[in-house]
Design a protein around this motif. Sequence first.
Motif, short mmCIF file in Angstrom:
data_model
loop_
_atom_site.label_atom_id
_atom_site.label_comp_id
_atom_site.label_asym_id
_atom_site.label_seq_id
_atom_site.Cartn_x
_atom_site.Cartn_y
_atom_site.Cartn_z
N ASP A 194 0.86 -1.17 0.00
CA ASP A 194 0.00 0.00 0.00
C ASP A 194 0.91 1.22 0.00
OD1 ASP A 194 -1.75 2.08 0.41
OD2 ASP A 194 -2.28 1.52 2.44
N ASP A 242 3.32 -0.56 12.06
CA ASP A 242 2.67 -1.20 10.91
C ASP A 242 2.90 -0.42 9.62
OD1 ASP A 242 1.65 -3.23 12.47
OD2 ASP A 242 -0.32 -2.33 12.68
N THR A 243 3.09 0.89 9.72
CA THR A 243 3.29 1.73 8.54
C THR A 243 4.53 2.59 8.72
OG1 THR A 243 1.97 3.55 9.43
CG2 THR A 243 0.80 1.89 8.11
N SER A 287 5.45 7.89 3.89
CA SER A 287 5.76 7.84 2.45
C SER A 287 6.63 9.05 2.14
CB SER A 287 4.47 7.87 1.63
OG SER A 287 3.67 6.77 1.94
N ASN A 302 1.27 7.50 4.41
CA ASN A 302 1.99 6.36 4.97
C ASN A 302 1.92 5.18 4.00
OD1 ASN A 302 2.77 7.20 7.77
ND2 ASN A 302 0.57 7.58 7.85
N SER A 303 2.87 4.27 4.13
CA SER A 303 2.91 3.07 3.30
C SER A 303 3.05 1.84 4.18
CB SER A 303 4.08 3.14 2.32
OG SER A 303 3.91 4.22 1.43
N ALA A 304 2.63 0.69 3.63
CA ALA A 304 2.71 -0.57 4.38
C ALA A 304 2.92 -1.72 3.40
CB ALA A 304 1.44 -0.79 5.18
#
Length: 73
Positions: free
Chosen positions: A11, A37-38, A41, A16-18
């Motif tokens: 994602d 968890d994230t 970005s 934010n990205s994960a």
Amino acid sequence: MAQSKMKFGIDLGTTNSAICKMESGEPVIKKTDTLKDTLPSCVSFTKKKIAKVGDSAYNDLRQDKSRATKKMV
């Protein structure tokens, strides 16, 4: 055409990205080095043009806002 199985899901969000991985048929979110968890970005470059990503890049850019708005040449 050969069929491949998806092993990871990413994602790439604007804030934010994960990333998650399928384990035993269930998606499991992969934690960052700091067990989050994230991650932000965010990408920054040092004066030696070394790329930083995530929390490290975000913290650098927060501390030096004038550098954050410059274009890389």
